[in-house]
Design an enzyme around this catalytic site. Structure first.
Site, PDB file in Angstrom:
ATOM      1  N   GLU A 124      -0.878  -8.164   5.554  1.00 45.58           N
ATOM      2  CA  GLU A 124      -0.654  -8.299   7.006  1.00 45.58           C
ATOM      3  C   GLU A 124      -1.957  -8.213   7.791  1.00 45.58           C
ATOM      4  OE1 GLU A 124      -0.151  -5.764   5.195  1.00 45.58           O
ATOM      5  OE2 GLU A 124      -0.783  -3.955   6.249  1.00 45.58           O
ATOM      6  N   HIS A 174      -3.161  -5.054   1.653  1.00 46.18           N
ATOM      7  CA  HIS A 174      -2.544  -5.263   2.967  1.00 46.18           C
ATOM      8  C   HIS A 174      -2.554  -6.744   3.359  1.00 46.18           C
ATOM      9  CE1 HIS A 174      -2.275  -1.039   4.447  1.00 46.18           C
ATOM     10  NE2 HIS A 174      -3.227  -0.860   3.537  1.00 46.18           N
ATOM     11  N   CYS A 195       0.838  -1.213   0.000  1.00 49.85           N
ATOM     12  CA  CYS A 195       0.000   0.000   0.000  1.00 49.85           C
ATOM     13  C   CYS A 195       0.871   1.261   0.000  1.00 49.85           C
ATOM     14  CB  CYS A 195      -0.996  -0.050   1.153  1.00 49.85           C
ATOM     15  SG  CYS A 195      -2.425   1.011   0.822  1.00 49.85           S
TER      16      CYS A 195
HETATM   17  N1  GLN Z   1      -3.539   6.471   0.879  1.00 51.24           N
HETATM   18  C1  GLN Z   1      -2.299   6.246   1.557  1.00 51.24           C
HETATM   19  C2  GLN Z   1      -1.170   7.046   0.947  1.00 51.24           C
HETATM   20  O1  GLN Z   1      -1.299   7.609  -0.071  1.00 51.24           O
HETATM   21  C3  GLN Z   1      -1.937   4.771   1.566  1.00 51.24           C
HETATM   22  C4  GLN Z   1      -2.946   4.019   2.381  1.00 51.24           C
HETATM   23  C5  GLN Z   1      -2.446   2.791   3.038  1.00 51.24           C
HETATM   24  O2  GLN Z   1      -1.245   2.520   3.125  1.00 51.24           O
HETATM   25  N2  GLN Z   1      -3.372   2.031   3.557  1.00 51.24           N
HETATM   26  O3  GLN Z   1      -0.135   7.103   1.524  1.00 51.24           O
END
Ligand code: GLN
Length: 203
Positions: free
Chosen positions: A184, A182, A86
Site C-alpha cells: 500500500e 507494504h 506486515c
Molecule cells: N514490527 C511490527 C510488529 O511487530 C510490524 C511493523 C509493520 O507493520 N510495519 O507488529
C-alpha cells in the site's frame, strides 16, 4: 457470474496504515465499496478483508477489546478472503517465534506460517527492494520492508508466492494471503488487484 461481485471490501481499521490500504482498494473498486471494520457487525456481507501493517501487539489487544477476534477467525475459516501485510501477517500466522522481550501478540492461526517479528532489524534498518514475483505480470514488485517480520517456515497447504534473498515474503493458503512488506506504500496496485481479482471482486 456475469458481473463482478459488488460486495464491500473491508479494511481492518483498529490501528496502523489504514488510509493507505483504503486508498489502494478505493482506486480499484471505488471508494463506496470500501468499509472500515471496527466491530463484529462490520464483517457482515464483506467480499474480502485487508489487515494493514501497524503494531501487532496493539492490534491483537484491540481485536480482543472490539470483540473481533473470534468472529474474524470464524470468517477466515469460513472462506472470507484475507490479505495481511506486515503486522497483518503476524496476526494471521499460525505460530510466532517468541520475542526476546516476551511481549507478543496472540495470532489468529489462519495462515500456516511461523514468523519472527522485527527480524530484519529496527526502524533504521527498514529498506526497499524489488521482489521477483513469478505470478505477477509486469516485473518485480517494489517492496517496502518496515520493521518487517520474517517468515521462518511455511507448511502446506500454504505456498510461497515470492521470496527475497532466499526467504519467503509472500504466502498464500487458499483465500488467505500474507505479505511481510507494504504494497500500500508503493503506489503499485498490482498485488491488491491480484488479491481482489482472485476473490472475484474485480471484473
Ligand atoms: N514490527 C511490527 C510488529 O511487530 C510490524 C511493523 C509493520 O507493520 N510495519 O507488529
Amino acid at each position: 457470474m456475469t458481473e463482478p461481485d459488488r460486495a464491500p471490501v473491508g479494511v481492518l481499521a483498529l490501528q496502523g496504515d489504514v488510509p493507505e490500504h483504503a486508498a489502494a482498494v478505493a482506486a480499484l473498486v471505488g471508494a463506496k465499496r470500501v468499509r472500515s471494520v471496527l466491530e463484529p457487525a462490520d464483517l457482515s456481507g464483506l467480499g474480502a478483508l485487508l489487515l494493514p501493517g501497524g503494531e501487532s501487539t496493539t492490534l491483537s489487544r484491540l481485536l480482543d477489546e472490539s470483540g473481533l477476534r473470534d468472529p474474524l477467525i470464524g470468517a477466515g475459516r469460513g472462506g472470507l478472503p484475507l490479505l495481511g501485510t506486515c503486522a497483518g501477517i503476524i496476526l494471521l500466522a499460525r505460530e510466532l517465534e517468541p520475542s526476546p522481550g516476551g511481549k507478543d501478540p496472540l495470532p489468529l492461526g489462519l495462515l500456516s506460517v511461523r514468523v519472527r517479528r522485527n527480524d530484519y532489524g529496527r526502524q533504521a534498518e527498514s529498506f526497499e527492494a524489488p521482489i521477483p514475483f513469478p505470478d505477477l505480470p509486469g516485473g518485480p514488485f517494489p517492496g517496502a520492508f518496515i520493521r518487517a517480520p520474517r517468515i521462518l517456515s511455511v507448511a502446506p497447504p500454504a505456498r510461497v508466492l515470492a521470496e527475497l534473498k532466499g526467504h519467503p515474503v509472500a504466502v498464500r493458503e487458499g483465500s488467505v494471503w500474507g505479505l511481510t512488506f507494504h504494497p500500500e506504500l508503493s503506489g503499485d496496485l498490482r498485488l491488491h488487484r491480484l488479491f481482489l481479482a482472485s476473490a472475484g471482486l474485480l471484473p
